[in-house]
Design an enzyme around this catalytic site. Sequence first.
Site, short mmCIF file in Angstrom:
data_model
loop_
_atom_site.label_atom_id
_atom_site.label_comp_id
_atom_site.label_asym_id
_atom_site.label_seq_id
_atom_site.Cartn_x
_atom_site.Cartn_y
_atom_site.Cartn_z
N LYS A 15 -7.53 -13.79 11.67
CA LYS A 15 -8.28 -13.90 12.93
C LYS A 15 -9.01 -12.58 13.22
CE LYS A 15 -7.54 -18.11 14.20
NZ LYS A 15 -8.63 -19.07 14.38
N LYS B 98 -3.15 -22.39 11.36
CA LYS B 98 -2.58 -21.62 12.47
C LYS B 98 -1.08 -21.32 12.38
CE LYS B 98 -1.52 -25.72 15.16
NZ LYS B 98 -1.46 -26.39 16.44
N ASP C 109 -14.96 -31.81 11.31
CA ASP C 109 -13.54 -31.60 11.02
C ASP C 109 -13.23 -32.22 9.66
OD1 ASP C 109 -10.54 -31.78 11.22
OD2 ASP C 109 -10.91 -31.27 13.32
N ASN C 110 -12.35 -31.58 8.91
CA ASN C 110 -11.95 -32.18 7.63
C ASN C 110 -10.67 -33.02 7.77
OD1 ASN C 110 -9.90 -30.31 7.78
ND2 ASN C 110 -10.39 -29.25 5.87
N ARG D 294 13.67 -14.97 15.21
CA ARG D 294 12.76 -15.44 14.15
C ARG D 294 12.03 -14.21 13.60
NH1 ARG D 294 8.46 -20.03 15.95
NH2 ARG D 294 7.66 -18.29 17.14
N ASP E 237 8.82 -12.13 15.15
CA ASP E 237 8.58 -12.42 16.57
C ASP E 237 8.56 -11.14 17.41
OD1 ASP E 237 8.12 -15.10 16.70
OD2 ASP E 237 10.06 -15.64 17.57
N SER F 259 -7.11 -15.35 18.67
CA SER F 259 -5.70 -15.48 19.05
C SER F 259 -5.15 -14.15 19.52
CB SER F 259 -4.92 -15.94 17.81
OG SER F 259 -3.55 -15.77 18.01
N TYR G 10 -1.73 -14.51 9.24
CA TYR G 10 -2.52 -15.32 10.17
C TYR G 10 -3.30 -14.44 11.15
CZ TYR G 10 -3.53 -18.14 14.31
OH TYR G 10 -4.16 -18.72 15.39
N LEU H 192 7.18 -23.74 20.44
CA LEU H 192 8.24 -24.05 21.39
C LEU H 192 8.01 -25.36 22.17
CD1 LEU H 192 10.86 -23.19 22.77
CD2 LEU H 192 9.48 -21.82 24.36
P1 NAD Z 1 -5.03 -27.90 15.10
O1 NAD Z 1 -4.48 -27.75 13.73
O2 NAD Z 1 -4.50 -28.97 15.97
O3 NAD Z 1 -6.62 -28.05 15.04
C1 NAD Z 1 -7.39 -27.44 14.03
C2 NAD Z 1 -8.38 -28.47 13.51
O4 NAD Z 1 -9.17 -27.84 12.49
C3 NAD Z 1 -7.70 -29.69 12.88
O5 NAD Z 1 -8.31 -30.87 13.37
C4 NAD Z 1 -7.96 -29.51 11.39
O6 NAD Z 1 -8.06 -30.76 10.71
C5 NAD Z 1 -9.27 -28.75 11.39
N1 NAD Z 1 -9.48 -27.94 10.19
C6 NAD Z 1 -8.59 -27.12 9.59
N2 NAD Z 1 -9.15 -26.54 8.51
C7 NAD Z 1 -10.42 -27.00 8.45
C8 NAD Z 1 -11.50 -26.79 7.56
N3 NAD Z 1 -11.38 -25.95 6.49
N4 NAD Z 1 -12.67 -27.41 7.79
C9 NAD Z 1 -12.81 -28.25 8.85
N5 NAD Z 1 -11.82 -28.52 9.71
C10 NAD Z 1 -10.63 -27.90 9.52
O7 NAD Z 1 -4.85 -26.46 15.80
P2 NAD Z 1 -5.05 -26.06 17.34
O8 NAD Z 1 -3.73 -25.75 17.93
O9 NAD Z 1 -5.96 -27.01 18.01
O10 NAD Z 1 -5.78 -24.66 17.15
C11 NAD Z 1 -7.18 -24.57 17.12
C12 NAD Z 1 -7.63 -23.14 16.88
O11 NAD Z 1 -7.08 -22.28 17.88
C13 NAD Z 1 -7.19 -22.58 15.53
O12 NAD Z 1 -8.27 -21.82 15.00
C14 NAD Z 1 -6.03 -21.69 15.89
O13 NAD Z 1 -5.90 -20.61 14.99
C15 NAD Z 1 -6.44 -21.19 17.28
N6 NAD Z 1 -5.28 -20.83 18.11
C16 NAD Z 1 -4.32 -21.78 18.36
C17 NAD Z 1 -3.21 -21.42 19.13
C18 NAD Z 1 -2.12 -22.43 19.40
O14 NAD Z 1 -1.02 -22.04 19.83
N7 NAD Z 1 -2.33 -23.73 19.21
C19 NAD Z 1 -3.07 -20.12 19.63
C20 NAD Z 1 -4.08 -19.19 19.35
C21 NAD Z 1 -5.19 -19.56 18.60
N1 UDP Z 2 10.90 -20.36 20.03
C1 UDP Z 2 12.21 -20.78 20.00
N2 UDP Z 2 12.51 -21.94 19.33
C2 UDP Z 2 11.56 -22.68 18.68
C3 UDP Z 2 10.22 -22.24 18.72
C4 UDP Z 2 9.93 -21.06 19.39
O1 UDP Z 2 13.10 -20.14 20.58
O2 UDP Z 2 11.89 -23.70 18.07
C5 UDP Z 2 10.55 -19.13 20.78
C6 UDP Z 2 9.93 -18.03 19.94
O3 UDP Z 2 10.92 -17.21 19.37
C7 UDP Z 2 9.07 -17.31 20.98
C8 UDP Z 2 8.65 -18.42 21.94
O4 UDP Z 2 9.59 -19.49 21.74
O5 UDP Z 2 9.87 -16.39 21.72
C9 UDP Z 2 7.25 -18.96 21.69
O6 UDP Z 2 7.15 -19.34 20.31
P1 UDP Z 2 5.87 -20.11 19.75
O7 UDP Z 2 6.09 -20.30 18.28
O8 UDP Z 2 5.63 -21.33 20.58
O9 UDP Z 2 4.66 -19.13 20.05
P2 UDP Z 2 4.34 -17.67 19.42
O10 UDP Z 2 5.63 -17.02 19.05
O11 UDP Z 2 3.48 -17.95 18.24
O12 UDP Z 2 3.63 -16.95 20.50
#
Ligand code: NAD
Ligand code: UDP
Length: 337
Positions: free
Chosen positions: A152, A84, A31-32, A290, A293, A124, A148, A199
């Site tokens: 992916k 993300k 991790d960075n 938003r 959305d 995602s 984004y 959210l």
């Molecule tokens: P996060 O930001 O908490 O974790 C990502 C980690 O990757 C962090 O520790 C960050 O320091 C590290 N990182 C970022 N860029 C880097 C790089 N260039 N080299 C090395 N390390 C790096 O995010 P998260 O919520 O844990 O999400 C993890 C993964 O899941 C992401 O790829 C994200 O796109 C995917 N994802 C997340 C969600 C969500 O809602 N959290 C939903 C769908 C997919």
């Molecule tokens: N949302 C909201 N207020 C916030 C953040 C999110 O009403 O401050 C709503 C957003 O419009 C969506 C849902 O909550 O309908 C989930 O949003 P989130 O950003 O958590 O996930 P994503 O939209 O990326 O699936």
Amino acid sequence: MTVMITGGAGFIGSHICVELMHAGRQVVIYDNFANSHPEVINRIRRITGTAPDVVKGDVRDVNTLISTLSAHGCSAVIHVAGLKSVADSVSKSAEYYDCNVVGTLRLAQAMQQTGVRNIVFSSSATVYGEPDVLPLREDHKLAPVCPYGRTKMQAEELLIDIAHSLSPLNVAMLRYFNPVGSHESGLIGEDPNGVPNNLMPYISRVAIGRLPALNVYGNDYPTPDGTGIRDYGHVVDLAAAHIAALDCVDKQRVLKVNLGTGQGTSVLELVDAFARASGKMIPVTFAPRRPGDIASYYASAELAADVLGWHAKRGIAEMCRDAWNWQRKNPNGYLDQ
Ligand code: NAD
Ligand code: UDP
């Protein structure tokens, strides 16, 4: 055999590390720390009793990747690292393509050079875009509506092509829906920098008193209460799916699987559930939709059950209970050491 987990210090990665270590696997976190706090390593040690190996490195740095994979004798990679934020991906799109697409390519090249064949990739549900039909199945067309989501999708595409190349990788792509909650210890959890975009962390900060009220983005969607519907899943359930994916990634060259519960929950339903779990009032203000959305989306969870033997065990009440437990014990996130 050791598993290298890129992004292992982040929200989802740290939970995957804990589940892997509980399952007796050796892990090395790569991790960075661009979006994570070093204190998370200490917390993982407190939960598991063992400090994970950690390498501070970037996924675009092939040399450090190669030396890490070799030195630790890695047999597989879970590639979680990435940027993300949907909004940032619009304003800083080159940075997002560089990290998410180029970073995935460099990692795949490092794996090819070191003979590490198996990769589980954090994809995602944003790859689907506006759904034609619900629940979303894995064979739904991919039409992401933001940079984004396109990063992916492109990372998925390059991994599929490499899976069919002369130096093939076995690839499992896990399409996360909305991961929330935290480990039941309350030692690790979601700790976004600044004002949360998502959210659940936003609601948590309202409940703890760091933000005055939740802005509900849109109450005129074609849903029963007018607010957006998503498929929220407990991060510990999600983490467990990675172990199942590691166990079957080499049986099929390419696997694309949704990680969702199959259940949709509206914004107002989640607010109610959180208020019940925390005993706190969550004031809400209705705000315009938003941009970008989607009204409603949730997963078909059938393929995950069929191929991974995985299904979500925890419901919305547990997700809210554990998110609140983390927030209550760490009002300022990992700064509360
Ligand atoms: P996060 O930001 O908490 O974790 C990502 C980690 O990757 C962090 O520790 C960050 O320091 C590290 N990182 C970022 N860029 C880097 C790089 N260039 N080299 C090395 N390390 C790096 O995010 P998260 O919520 O844990 O999400 C993890 C993964 O899941 C992401 O790829 C994200 O796109 C995917 N994802 C997340 C969600 C969500 O809602 N959290 C939903 C769908 C997919
Ligand atoms: N949302 C909201 N207020 C916030 C953040 C999110 O009403 O401050 C709503 C957003 O419009 C969506 C849902 O909550 O309908 C989930 O949003 P989130 O950003 O958590 O996930 P994503 O939209 O990326 O699936």
